[in-house]
Design an enzyme around this catalytic site. Sequence first.
Site, short mmCIF file in Angstrom:
data_model
loop_
_atom_site.label_atom_id
_atom_site.label_comp_id
_atom_site.label_asym_id
_atom_site.label_seq_id
_atom_site.Cartn_x
_atom_site.Cartn_y
_atom_site.Cartn_z
N CYS A 189 0.78 -1.23 -0.03
CA CYS A 189 -0.11 0.09 -0.12
C CYS A 189 0.86 1.17 0.04
CB CYS A 189 -0.89 -0.07 1.26
SG CYS A 189 0.17 -0.04 3.01
N GLN A 190 2.17 1.33 -0.21
CA GLN A 190 3.02 2.40 0.13
C GLN A 190 2.69 3.50 -0.74
OE1 GLN A 190 3.88 -0.73 0.17
NE2 GLN A 190 5.41 -0.96 1.68
#
Length: 416
Positions: free
Chosen positions: A100-101
Amino acid sequence: MSCQPDLAQKATYIDLFSGCGGLSLGLGNAGWHGLFAVEKDPMAFATFKRNLIDGKHAHFDWPNWLPKEATTIQNLLENYPEQLAALKGKVDLVAGGPPCQGFSLAGLRNAKDPRNKLSDEYIKMVEIVAPKYLLLENVRGFNASFKAPEGKKAKKPHSMIVKAKLEKLGYKVFTDFLCSADFGVPQKRTRFIMIGVKNDLIGQNFENPFEVISNIRRDFLNTKKLPLRPVKVSDAIGDLLVETNGLIHHSGSEASGFKQIDYKSPSKLSKYLRVIRKGVGRSKPNSLRLARHKPSTIEKFTKIQNICKPGVSLNDQMRLEIGTKKQAITVLNADEPSKTLTTLPDDLLHYSEPRILTVREMARIQSFPDSFEILGKYTTGGERRTQECPRYTQIGNAVPPLLAEALGLFIKRLGN
Protein backbone atom coordinates in the site's frame (compact mmCIF):
# COMPACT_ATOMS: atom_id res chain seq x y z
CA MET A 1 -28.79 -12.59 4.64
CA SER A 2 -28.48 -15.87 2.78
CA CYS A 3 -26.17 -17.33 0.17
CA GLN A 4 -26.45 -20.90 -1.02
CA PRO A 5 -23.12 -22.68 -0.29
CA ASP A 6 -22.58 -24.10 3.18
CA LEU A 7 -19.16 -22.96 4.34
CA ALA A 8 -19.59 -24.72 7.68
CA GLN A 9 -17.97 -27.89 6.26
CA LYS A 10 -14.49 -26.68 5.32
CA ALA A 11 -14.15 -23.06 4.30
CA THR A 12 -11.00 -22.73 2.17
CA TYR A 13 -8.98 -19.66 1.30
CA ILE A 14 -5.85 -18.38 -0.44
CA ASP A 15 -3.90 -15.47 1.09
CA LEU A 16 -2.18 -13.17 -1.42
CA PHE A 17 0.48 -10.69 -0.22
CA SER A 18 0.35 -12.54 3.11
CA GLY A 19 3.25 -10.80 4.86
CA CYS A 20 4.08 -12.43 8.18
CA GLY A 21 0.53 -13.77 8.50
CA GLY A 22 -1.79 -11.44 10.43
CA LEU A 23 -4.69 -11.97 8.03
CA SER A 24 -4.16 -15.74 7.81
CA LEU A 25 -3.84 -16.05 11.59
CA GLY A 26 -7.21 -14.35 12.03
CA LEU A 27 -8.89 -16.40 9.30
CA GLY A 28 -7.51 -19.61 10.83
CA ASN A 29 -8.87 -18.62 14.23
CA ALA A 30 -12.24 -18.04 12.56
CA GLY A 31 -12.26 -21.63 11.30
CA TRP A 32 -10.99 -21.17 7.75
CA HIS A 33 -8.56 -23.67 6.17
CA GLY A 34 -5.72 -22.28 4.06
CA LEU A 35 -4.69 -23.76 0.72
CA PHE A 36 -1.57 -21.65 0.20
CA ALA A 37 -0.23 -18.14 0.69
CA VAL A 38 1.90 -15.89 -1.48
CA GLU A 39 4.59 -13.62 0.00
CA LYS A 40 7.71 -12.46 -1.82
CA ASP A 41 9.90 -11.45 1.14
CA PRO A 42 11.93 -14.35 2.60
CA MET A 43 11.94 -12.95 6.16
CA ALA A 44 8.19 -12.36 6.25
CA PHE A 45 7.57 -15.78 4.72
CA ALA A 46 9.87 -17.43 7.28
CA THR A 47 7.70 -15.97 10.06
CA PHE A 48 4.56 -17.10 8.21
CA LYS A 49 5.90 -20.63 7.70
CA ARG A 50 7.08 -21.03 11.30
CA ASN A 51 3.67 -20.16 12.73
CA LEU A 52 1.01 -20.96 10.14
CA ILE A 53 2.40 -23.89 8.14
CA ASP A 54 4.61 -25.72 10.66
CA GLY A 55 3.73 -24.28 14.07
CA LYS A 56 1.03 -23.96 16.68
CA HIS A 57 -1.27 -21.96 14.41
CA ALA A 58 -0.87 -24.27 11.37
CA HIS A 59 -4.04 -24.69 9.27
CA PHE A 60 -2.80 -25.02 5.67
CA ASP A 61 -3.31 -28.00 3.33
CA TRP A 62 -0.39 -26.84 1.19
CA PRO A 63 -0.41 -28.31 -2.35
CA ASN A 64 2.46 -30.60 -3.38
CA TRP A 65 3.06 -28.64 -6.56
CA LEU A 66 3.94 -25.38 -4.77
CA PRO A 67 7.22 -25.04 -2.81
CA LYS A 68 6.83 -23.67 0.72
CA GLU A 69 8.99 -20.62 0.07
CA ALA A 70 8.82 -16.92 -0.69
CA THR A 71 7.41 -16.24 -4.15
CA THR A 72 5.32 -13.77 -6.15
CA ILE A 73 1.91 -13.95 -7.79
CA GLN A 74 3.67 -13.31 -11.10
CA ASN A 75 5.76 -16.45 -10.55
CA LEU A 76 2.61 -18.47 -9.83
CA LEU A 77 0.82 -17.16 -12.91
CA GLU A 78 3.81 -17.94 -15.13
CA ASN A 79 4.88 -21.33 -13.73
CA TYR A 80 1.71 -22.99 -12.45
CA PRO A 81 -1.13 -22.03 -14.83
CA GLU A 82 -2.60 -25.55 -15.02
CA GLN A 83 -2.55 -26.09 -11.26
CA LEU A 84 -4.23 -22.72 -10.67
CA ALA A 85 -6.85 -23.40 -13.36
CA ALA A 86 -7.66 -26.70 -11.62
CA LEU A 87 -8.68 -24.72 -8.51
CA LYS A 88 -11.47 -22.91 -10.38
CA GLY A 89 -14.67 -23.06 -8.35
CA LYS A 90 -13.00 -25.02 -5.53
CA VAL A 91 -11.88 -22.08 -3.36
CA ASP A 92 -14.29 -20.25 -1.07
CA LEU A 93 -12.24 -17.07 -0.48
CA VAL A 94 -9.35 -15.15 -1.99
CA ALA A 95 -8.02 -12.72 0.61
CA GLY A 96 -5.16 -10.27 0.68
CA GLY A 97 -3.84 -6.78 1.04
CA PRO A 98 -1.74 -5.59 -1.93
CA PRO A 99 1.27 -3.46 -0.81
CA CYS A 100 0.00 0.00 0.00
CA GLN A 101 2.97 2.39 0.06
CA GLY A 102 1.85 4.25 -3.07
CA PHE A 103 -1.58 4.90 -1.56
CA SER A 104 -0.68 5.74 2.03
CA LEU A 105 -1.93 9.12 3.24
CA ALA A 106 0.94 9.05 5.76
CA GLY A 107 3.61 8.82 3.07
CA LEU A 108 4.42 10.26 -0.34
CA ARG A 109 1.34 9.32 -2.35
CA ASN A 110 2.41 8.32 -5.83
CA ALA A 111 -0.06 7.32 -8.52
CA LYS A 112 2.81 5.86 -10.57
CA ASP A 113 4.28 3.72 -7.78
CA PRO A 114 4.76 0.31 -9.49
CA ARG A 115 3.47 -1.42 -6.34
CA ASN A 116 0.03 0.05 -7.07
CA LYS A 117 -0.24 -2.37 -10.02
CA LEU A 118 -0.02 -5.40 -7.74
CA SER A 119 -3.78 -5.22 -7.26
CA ASP A 120 -4.01 -6.24 -10.95
CA GLU A 121 -2.27 -9.52 -10.03
CA TYR A 122 -4.82 -10.04 -7.25
CA ILE A 123 -7.59 -9.54 -9.84
CA LYS A 124 -5.91 -11.98 -12.25
CA MET A 125 -5.85 -14.66 -9.54
CA VAL A 126 -9.53 -14.00 -8.80
CA GLU A 127 -10.32 -14.41 -12.50
CA ILE A 128 -8.53 -17.78 -12.66
CA VAL A 129 -9.66 -19.26 -9.33
CA ALA A 130 -13.20 -17.75 -9.29
CA PRO A 131 -13.74 -17.94 -5.51
CA LYS A 132 -17.15 -17.46 -3.93
CA TYR A 133 -15.95 -14.53 -1.81
CA LEU A 134 -13.27 -11.85 -1.87
CA LEU A 135 -11.63 -9.94 0.94
CA LEU A 136 -9.24 -7.09 0.24
CA GLU A 137 -7.67 -4.92 2.96
CA ASN A 138 -5.73 -1.72 2.40
CA VAL A 139 -4.88 1.69 3.82
CA ARG A 140 -7.46 4.49 3.79
CA GLY A 141 -5.62 6.15 0.91
CA PHE A 142 -6.55 3.23 -1.36
CA ASN A 143 -9.97 4.90 -1.53
CA ALA A 144 -8.69 8.48 -1.95
CA SER A 145 -8.23 10.32 -5.25
CA PHE A 146 -4.72 11.19 -6.37
CA LYS A 147 -4.05 14.88 -6.94
CA ALA A 148 -4.03 15.76 -10.61
CA PRO A 149 -1.76 18.29 -12.32
CA GLU A 150 -3.28 21.76 -12.46
CA GLY A 151 -6.06 22.02 -15.01
CA LYS A 152 -6.58 18.26 -15.20
CA LYS A 153 -9.27 16.10 -13.65
CA ALA A 154 -8.29 14.22 -10.46
CA LYS A 155 -7.69 10.52 -10.99
CA LYS A 156 -10.36 8.40 -9.41
CA PRO A 157 -9.43 6.32 -6.36
CA HIS A 158 -7.62 3.10 -7.15
CA SER A 159 -10.24 1.23 -5.12
CA MET A 160 -12.91 2.20 -7.63
CA ILE A 161 -10.79 0.90 -10.52
CA VAL A 162 -10.32 -2.42 -8.70
CA LYS A 163 -14.03 -2.56 -7.80
CA ALA A 164 -15.07 -2.05 -11.43
CA LYS A 165 -12.72 -4.80 -12.63
CA LEU A 166 -14.03 -7.25 -10.02
CA GLU A 167 -17.62 -6.41 -10.92
CA LYS A 168 -16.82 -7.28 -14.55
CA LEU A 169 -15.73 -10.72 -13.29
CA GLY A 170 -19.18 -11.29 -11.81
CA TYR A 171 -18.94 -10.05 -8.22
CA LYS A 172 -21.07 -7.70 -6.18
CA VAL A 173 -18.52 -5.57 -4.35
CA PHE A 174 -19.08 -3.76 -1.06
CA THR A 175 -16.60 -1.30 0.50
CA ASP A 176 -16.23 0.58 3.75
CA PHE A 177 -13.77 1.60 6.44
CA LEU A 178 -13.34 -0.37 9.66
CA CYS A 179 -11.43 0.68 12.76
CA SER A 180 -9.45 -2.10 14.45
CA ALA A 181 -10.14 -0.62 17.89
CA ASP A 182 -13.82 -1.57 17.46
CA PHE A 183 -12.82 -5.25 17.36
CA GLY A 184 -10.65 -5.48 20.47
CA VAL A 185 -7.36 -4.28 18.94
CA PRO A 186 -5.62 -1.66 21.14
CA GLN A 187 -4.95 0.55 18.13
CA LYS A 188 -6.89 3.22 16.22
CA ARG A 189 -6.02 1.63 12.89
CA THR A 190 -8.65 2.44 10.27
CA ARG A 191 -8.48 0.35 7.12
CA PHE A 192 -10.31 0.22 3.81
CA ILE A 193 -12.07 -3.13 3.44
CA MET A 194 -13.55 -4.58 0.27
CA ILE A 195 -15.81 -7.65 0.38
CA GLY A 196 -16.91 -9.31 -2.86
CA VAL A 197 -19.65 -11.90 -3.29
CA LYS A 198 -20.30 -13.83 -6.51
CA ASN A 199 -23.44 -12.49 -8.16
CA ASP A 200 -25.08 -15.91 -8.38
CA LEU A 201 -24.87 -16.28 -4.58
CA ILE A 202 -26.81 -13.12 -3.84
CA GLY A 203 -30.46 -13.71 -3.03
CA GLN A 204 -33.34 -11.25 -2.96
CA ASN A 205 -32.87 -10.29 0.69
CA PHE A 206 -29.09 -9.92 0.61
CA GLU A 207 -27.97 -6.91 2.67
CA ASN A 208 -24.86 -4.78 2.43
CA PRO A 209 -22.36 -6.67 4.63
CA PHE A 210 -21.11 -3.45 6.21
CA GLU A 211 -24.59 -2.52 7.36
CA VAL A 212 -24.76 -5.67 9.47
CA ILE A 213 -21.10 -6.26 10.39
CA SER A 214 -21.44 -3.95 13.38
CA ASN A 215 -24.07 -6.37 14.69
CA ILE A 216 -21.44 -9.08 15.14
CA ARG A 217 -19.05 -6.74 16.95
CA ARG A 218 -20.69 -7.15 20.36
CA ASP A 219 -21.01 -10.94 19.94
CA PHE A 220 -17.38 -11.17 18.83
CA LEU A 221 -16.06 -9.19 21.81
CA ASN A 222 -18.29 -11.07 24.25
CA THR A 223 -17.13 -14.44 22.91
CA LYS A 224 -13.52 -13.32 23.35
CA LYS A 225 -14.40 -11.93 26.81
CA LEU A 226 -12.98 -8.60 25.69
CA PRO A 227 -14.36 -5.26 26.90
CA LEU A 228 -16.82 -3.39 24.69
CA ARG A 229 -14.85 -0.18 25.31
CA PRO A 230 -11.57 0.27 23.38
CA VAL A 231 -8.58 -1.57 24.86
CA LYS A 232 -5.95 0.74 26.37
CA VAL A 233 -2.29 0.49 25.37
CA SER A 234 -1.33 -0.07 29.01
CA ASP A 235 -3.65 -3.13 29.10
CA ALA A 236 -1.71 -4.53 26.14
CA ILE A 237 1.93 -3.82 27.05
CA GLY A 238 1.89 -2.75 30.72
CA ASP A 239 3.40 -6.09 31.77
CA LEU A 240 6.45 -5.51 29.53
CA LEU A 241 7.98 -2.58 31.42
CA VAL A 242 11.76 -2.68 31.88
CA GLU A 243 11.20 -1.14 35.29
CA THR A 244 9.28 -4.16 36.61
CA ASN A 245 10.89 -6.99 34.60
CA GLY A 246 14.55 -6.01 34.42
CA LEU A 247 16.94 -6.77 31.56
CA ILE A 248 19.07 -9.70 30.45
CA HIS A 249 21.72 -10.07 27.74
CA HIS A 250 20.38 -10.67 24.24
CA SER A 251 23.27 -10.57 21.78
CA GLY A 252 26.67 -8.95 21.11
CA SER A 253 29.15 -8.13 23.82
CA GLU A 254 28.08 -8.16 27.46
CA ALA A 255 29.14 -4.54 27.86
CA SER A 256 27.74 -2.90 24.74
CA GLY A 257 25.52 -5.54 23.11
CA PHE A 258 21.76 -5.73 22.93
CA LYS A 259 19.63 -6.34 26.01
CA GLN A 260 16.15 -7.81 26.20
CA ILE A 261 13.28 -7.55 28.66
CA ASP A 262 13.45 -10.39 31.20
CA TYR A 263 9.72 -11.05 31.02
CA LYS A 264 7.90 -12.43 34.02
CA SER A 265 4.25 -13.21 33.42
CA PRO A 266 2.10 -11.40 36.00
CA SER A 267 -0.24 -13.43 38.18
CA LYS A 268 -3.17 -11.19 37.21
CA LEU A 269 -3.80 -10.52 33.52
CA SER A 270 -6.01 -7.88 31.89
CA LYS A 271 -8.91 -9.23 29.80
CA TYR A 272 -6.87 -8.43 26.71
CA LEU A 273 -3.79 -10.26 27.98
CA ARG A 274 -5.88 -13.34 28.75
CA VAL A 275 -6.54 -13.52 25.00
CA ILE A 276 -2.94 -12.70 24.03
CA ARG A 277 -1.32 -15.07 26.58
CA LYS A 278 -3.75 -17.95 25.99
CA GLY A 279 -2.04 -21.35 25.95
CA VAL A 280 1.49 -20.15 26.72
CA GLY A 281 1.54 -20.64 30.49
CA ARG A 282 4.32 -18.55 31.99
CA SER A 283 6.65 -18.82 28.98
CA LYS A 284 8.33 -15.74 27.50
CA PRO A 285 7.41 -14.50 24.03
CA ASN A 286 10.20 -13.82 21.55
CA SER A 287 11.21 -10.43 20.07
CA LEU A 288 11.72 -8.64 23.41
CA ARG A 289 15.03 -7.09 22.34
CA LEU A 290 15.45 -3.41 23.17
CA ALA A 291 16.93 -0.87 20.80
CA ARG A 292 20.44 0.27 21.77
CA HIS A 293 19.73 3.96 22.44
CA LYS A 294 22.63 6.36 22.94
CA PRO A 295 22.52 8.49 26.14
CA SER A 296 21.76 11.54 23.98
CA THR A 297 18.81 9.71 22.40
CA ILE A 298 17.43 8.75 25.80
CA GLU A 299 17.79 12.38 26.89
CA LYS A 300 15.92 13.53 23.75
CA PHE A 301 13.13 10.96 24.27
CA THR A 302 12.75 12.03 27.91
CA LYS A 303 12.40 15.64 26.78
CA ILE A 304 9.79 14.65 24.19
CA GLN A 305 7.81 12.76 26.85
CA ASN A 306 7.91 15.83 29.09
CA ILE A 307 6.63 18.34 26.50
CA CYS A 308 4.43 16.18 24.28
CA LYS A 309 0.74 15.59 24.91
CA PRO A 310 0.34 11.78 24.93
CA GLY A 311 -1.30 10.45 21.79
CA VAL A 312 -0.73 13.68 19.83
CA SER A 313 2.16 14.16 17.38
CA LEU A 314 4.80 16.79 18.06
CA ASN A 315 3.94 20.16 16.53
CA ASP A 316 6.39 22.39 14.63
CA GLN A 317 7.41 24.38 17.70
CA MET A 318 8.12 21.23 19.70
CA ARG A 319 10.23 19.79 16.87
CA LEU A 320 12.21 23.03 16.80
CA GLU A 321 12.69 22.91 20.56
CA ILE A 322 13.94 19.33 20.43
CA GLY A 323 15.99 19.85 17.29
CA THR A 324 14.42 17.24 15.04
CA LYS A 325 13.05 17.44 11.50
CA LYS A 326 11.22 14.15 11.85
CA GLN A 327 7.54 14.75 11.13
CA ALA A 328 5.79 11.92 12.96
CA ILE A 329 6.79 11.47 16.60
CA THR A 330 4.10 10.60 19.11
CA VAL A 331 4.26 9.49 22.72
CA LEU A 332 1.73 6.72 23.38
CA ASN A 333 -1.21 7.55 25.59
CA ALA A 334 -1.37 4.77 28.21
CA ASP A 335 -5.13 5.25 28.67
CA GLU A 336 -6.15 5.02 25.00
CA PRO A 337 -5.60 2.68 22.06
CA SER A 338 -2.38 3.39 20.17
CA LYS A 339 -2.18 5.53 17.07
CA THR A 340 -1.70 3.48 13.89
CA LEU A 341 1.59 1.62 14.00
CA THR A 342 3.94 2.16 11.07
CA THR A 343 7.00 0.28 9.87
CA LEU A 344 9.26 2.94 11.42
CA PRO A 345 9.79 2.04 15.09
CA ASP A 346 10.82 5.56 16.13
CA ASP A 347 7.45 7.06 15.09
CA LEU A 348 6.04 6.04 18.48
CA LEU A 349 7.62 6.35 21.91
CA HIS A 350 6.69 4.36 24.99
CA TYR A 351 4.29 6.12 27.36
CA SER A 352 6.52 5.92 30.45
CA GLU A 353 10.00 4.72 29.46
CA PRO A 354 12.32 6.81 27.22
CA ARG A 355 12.55 4.33 24.36
CA ILE A 356 10.89 3.03 21.22
CA LEU A 357 8.76 -0.09 21.46
CA THR A 358 10.09 -3.60 21.16
CA VAL A 359 8.83 -5.75 18.28
CA ARG A 360 6.79 -7.75 20.80
CA GLU A 361 5.11 -4.61 22.13
CA MET A 362 4.17 -3.69 18.56
CA ALA A 363 2.89 -7.23 18.04
CA ARG A 364 0.76 -6.92 21.20
CA ILE A 365 -0.69 -3.62 19.91
CA GLN A 366 -1.50 -5.37 16.61
CA SER A 367 -3.19 -8.25 18.57
CA PHE A 368 -0.69 -11.00 17.72
CA PRO A 369 -0.69 -13.63 20.48
CA ASP A 370 2.49 -14.26 22.49
CA SER A 371 2.59 -17.76 20.97
CA PHE A 372 3.32 -16.18 17.55
CA GLU A 373 7.08 -16.15 16.86
CA ILE A 374 8.54 -13.35 14.74
CA LEU A 375 11.68 -14.17 12.73
CA GLY A 376 14.32 -12.29 10.73
CA LYS A 377 16.44 -9.19 11.25
CA TYR A 378 15.03 -6.60 13.61
CA THR A 379 15.60 -3.59 11.37
CA THR A 380 17.22 -2.69 8.10
CA GLY A 381 18.42 0.59 6.67
CA GLY A 382 19.56 2.50 3.60
CA GLU A 383 18.60 1.15 0.19
CA ARG A 384 17.66 -2.22 1.68
CA ARG A 385 14.61 -0.66 3.34
CA THR A 386 12.58 -1.00 0.14
CA GLN A 387 13.77 -4.57 -0.49
CA GLU A 388 13.69 -6.23 2.94
CA CYS A 389 11.01 -6.91 5.50
CA PRO A 390 12.59 -7.15 8.97
CA ARG A 391 10.61 -7.78 12.16
CA TYR A 392 9.46 -4.22 12.81
CA THR A 393 8.27 -3.92 9.19
CA GLN A 394 6.52 -7.30 9.25
CA ILE A 395 4.47 -6.30 12.29
CA GLY A 396 3.85 -2.71 11.17
CA ASN A 397 2.48 -3.92 7.81
CA ALA A 398 0.30 -6.71 9.21
CA VAL A 399 -3.47 -6.96 9.31
CA PRO A 400 -4.41 -7.12 13.03
CA PRO A 401 -5.36 -10.76 13.65
CA LEU A 402 -8.40 -9.89 15.81
CA LEU A 403 -9.86 -7.74 13.02
CA ALA A 404 -9.08 -10.50 10.51
CA GLU A 405 -10.82 -13.06 12.74
CA ALA A 406 -13.96 -10.91 12.99
CA LEU A 407 -14.02 -10.51 9.20
CA GLY A 408 -13.43 -14.25 8.74
CA LEU A 409 -16.34 -15.12 11.02
CA PHE A 410 -18.54 -12.63 9.21
CA ILE A 411 -17.75 -13.95 5.72
CA LYS A 412 -18.43 -17.49 6.93
CA ARG A 413 -21.79 -16.26 8.16
CA LEU A 414 -22.57 -14.98 4.65
CA GLY A 415 -22.47 -18.59 3.51
CA ASN A 416 -25.06 -19.85 5.98
